[in-house]
Design a protein around this motif. Structure first.
Motif, PDB file in Angstrom:
ATOM      1  N   SER A  56       0.829  -1.198   0.000  1.00  0.00           N
ATOM      2  CA  SER A  56       0.000   0.000   0.000  1.00  0.00           C
ATOM      3  C   SER A  56       0.869   1.256   0.000  1.00  0.00           C
ATOM      4  O   SER A  56       1.519   1.584   1.000  1.00  0.00           O
ATOM      5  CB  SER A  56      -0.927   0.009   1.221  1.00  0.00           C
ATOM      6  OG  SER A  56      -1.581   1.261   1.346  1.00  0.00           O
ATOM      7  N   SER A  58      -0.319   4.156  -0.039  1.00  0.00           N
ATOM      8  CA  SER A  58      -0.987   5.110   0.851  1.00  0.00           C
ATOM      9  C   SER A  58      -0.475   4.988   2.274  1.00  0.00           C
ATOM     10  O   SER A  58      -0.155   5.996   2.915  1.00  0.00           O
ATOM     11  CB  SER A  58      -2.501   4.870   0.813  1.00  0.00           C
ATOM     12  OG  SER A  58      -3.171   5.693   1.754  1.00  0.00           O
ATOM     13  N   ASN A  61       3.295   6.134   2.410  1.00  0.00           N
ATOM     14  CA  ASN A  61       3.431   7.592   2.313  1.00  0.00           C
ATOM     15  C   ASN A  61       2.970   8.284   3.590  1.00  0.00           C
ATOM     16  O   ASN A  61       3.552   9.295   4.012  1.00  0.00           O
ATOM     17  CB  ASN A  61       2.630   8.110   1.118  1.00  0.00           C
ATOM     18  CG  ASN A  61       3.222   7.672  -0.212  1.00  0.00           C
ATOM     19  OD1 ASN A  61       4.405   7.338  -0.297  1.00  0.00           O
ATOM     20  ND2 ASN A  61       2.404   7.667  -1.249  1.00  0.00           N
ATOM     21  N   TYR A  62       1.923   7.752   4.194  1.00  0.00           N
ATOM     22  CA  TYR A  62       1.387   8.320   5.435  1.00  0.00           C
ATOM     23  C   TYR A  62       2.417   8.234   6.561  1.00  0.00           C
ATOM     24  O   TYR A  62       2.706   9.231   7.238  1.00  0.00           O
ATOM     25  CB  TYR A  62       0.116   7.565   5.793  1.00  0.00           C
ATOM     26  CG  TYR A  62      -0.507   7.924   7.126  1.00  0.00           C
ATOM     27  CD1 TYR A  62      -0.959   9.208   7.400  1.00  0.00           C
ATOM     28  CD2 TYR A  62      -0.671   6.953   8.116  1.00  0.00           C
ATOM     29  CE1 TYR A  62      -1.547   9.527   8.616  1.00  0.00           C
ATOM     30  CE2 TYR A  62      -1.261   7.256   9.331  1.00  0.00           C
ATOM     31  CZ  TYR A  62      -1.694   8.544   9.578  1.00  0.00           C
ATOM     32  OH  TYR A  62      -2.277   8.853  10.786  1.00  0.00           O
ATOM     33  N   ARG A 262      -2.029  12.360   5.660  1.00  0.00           N
ATOM     34  CA  ARG A 262      -3.304  11.666   5.516  1.00  0.00           C
ATOM     35  C   ARG A 262      -3.130  10.377   4.737  1.00  0.00           C
ATOM     36  O   ARG A 262      -2.232  10.256   3.899  1.00  0.00           O
ATOM     37  CB  ARG A 262      -4.328  12.551   4.799  1.00  0.00           C
ATOM     38  CG  ARG A 262      -4.658  13.854   5.514  1.00  0.00           C
ATOM     39  CD  ARG A 262      -5.662  14.665   4.724  1.00  0.00           C
ATOM     40  NE  ARG A 262      -5.984  15.938   5.361  1.00  0.00           N
ATOM     41  CZ  ARG A 262      -6.813  16.821   4.843  1.00  0.00           C
ATOM     42  NH1 ARG A 262      -7.393  16.600   3.682  1.00  0.00           N
ATOM     43  NH2 ARG A 262      -7.047  17.958   5.508  1.00  0.00           N
ATOM     44  N   MET A 263      -4.020   9.430   5.012  1.00  0.00           N
ATOM     45  CA  MET A 263      -4.085   8.218   4.203  1.00  0.00           C
ATOM     46  C   MET A 263      -5.093   8.462   3.082  1.00  0.00           C
ATOM     47  O   MET A 263      -6.271   8.684   3.341  1.00  0.00           O
ATOM     48  CB  MET A 263      -4.498   7.023   5.045  1.00  0.00           C
ATOM     49  CG  MET A 263      -3.408   6.523   5.970  1.00  0.00           C
ATOM     50  SD  MET A 263      -3.864   5.013   6.847  1.00  0.00           S
ATOM     51  CE  MET A 263      -5.042   5.659   8.034  1.00  0.00           C
ATOM     52  N   SER A 264      -4.606   8.444   1.850  1.00  0.00           N
ATOM     53  CA  SER A 264      -5.491   8.729   0.711  1.00  0.00           C
ATOM     54  C   SER A 264      -6.293   7.501   0.337  1.00  0.00           C
ATOM     55  O   SER A 264      -5.991   6.389   0.724  1.00  0.00           O
ATOM     56  CB  SER A 264      -4.649   9.188  -0.474  1.00  0.00           C
ATOM     57  OG  SER A 264      -3.660   8.238  -0.807  1.00  0.00           O
TER      58      SER A 264
END
Length: 264
Positions: A56, A58, A61-62, A262-264
């Motif tokens: 993931s 997301s 990156n978070y 944020r988690m997109s």
């Protein structure tokens, strides 16, 4: 003679192994930082080979966003930090010498906001900045050398000798290793709280994080024999430290530090 050499070695280690943590606590840590960094890098490489990394982007990156914001204010001399998210169900994270941070996907079940995730990441970065890995390895070495010295001086084959070794083993564990580990954990909590606040994360959410941990983790082991403070002790210590951390947080807010992780 063997015992004289061991006594001399122990004295040398204690004389040259003195250090001071970022919070001003005297430490016993004598291994070269470069050696600890190599050990951390090798351990992290092995973990990445043995454990499954998340696919993931997301999540990665978070965690990188939260970690980067804290590293930016940490005044760390480590030139490059590496962050990895592992597909593991446990609510856990860790940091290794050399700037290696690992987060388990299970942590997202209890660290429900960026501020709560920053509580954990700040805690782990604080372990690295405080040289806790070096301290733990140094302490273990000192205990082993101390017990070896007793073995050289005493006849452990006798009933009295066996009793002595048993008592020293317990004494070494409770008198040096475990209490120091509890001190290290509490130290990382407070320094981590300062770091997250300086980075612009709300330190008040650290209490909510550990309340989530307490409700999800079942019963605690007795604190006296635990290497970690109990959840309630941890929460109380954080609550006492929050007024100063709020000053750091407000300063960070005024200076424009408002991480948008944020988690997109």
């Amino acid at each position: 003679m063997l015992w004289k050499r061991m006594v001399l070695m122990s004295l040398v280690l204690f004389i040259f192994g003195c250090a001071t943590s970022p919070l001003g606590r005297s430490q016993f840590a004598f291994l070269p930082a470069e050696q600890m960094d190599i050990m951390g890098e090798e351990a992290f490489l092995n973990l990445k080979q043995e454990m499954r990394l998340t696919k993931s982007a997301s999540l990665s990156n978070y965690v990188t966003c939260v970690s980067g914001a804290i590293i930016d204010v940490s005044q760390s001399s480590i030139p490059h930090w590496e962050i990895a998210v592992f597909e593991e169900p446990t609510a856990n994270a860790f940091a290794l010498p050399g700037g290696k941070i690992g987060v388990h996907t299970g942590l997202f079940q209890v660290a429900k906001t960026p501020h709560q995730m920053a509580t954990v990441i700040g805690h782990e970065i604080a372990h690295v900045l405080s040289n806790h890995g070096n301290e733990r390895v140094s302490q273990q070495f000192a205990v082993e050398q101390g017990l070896a010295l007793v073995q050289a001086l005493a006849n452990v084959q006798t009933e009295t000798g066996q009793l002595l070794m048993g008592l020293l083993g317990v004494g070494a564990q409770l008198g040096i290793l475990m209490p120091y580990s509890r001190v290290q954990e509490s130290e990382a909590d407070i320094l981590g709280l300062h770091l997250m606040a300086r980075a612009g994360f709300d330190p008040r959410e650290s209490v909510a994080l550990w309340q989530n941990m307490a409700s999800s983790g079942g019963g605690d082991a007795p604190e006296f024999l635990s290497t970690h403070p109990s959840h309630q002790t941890r929460i109380s210590e954080l609550q006492n430290a929050i007024p100063y951390a709020m000053q750091l947080y407000e300063q960070a807010q005024r200076s424009g530090r408002r991480p948008n992780c944020r988690m997109s």
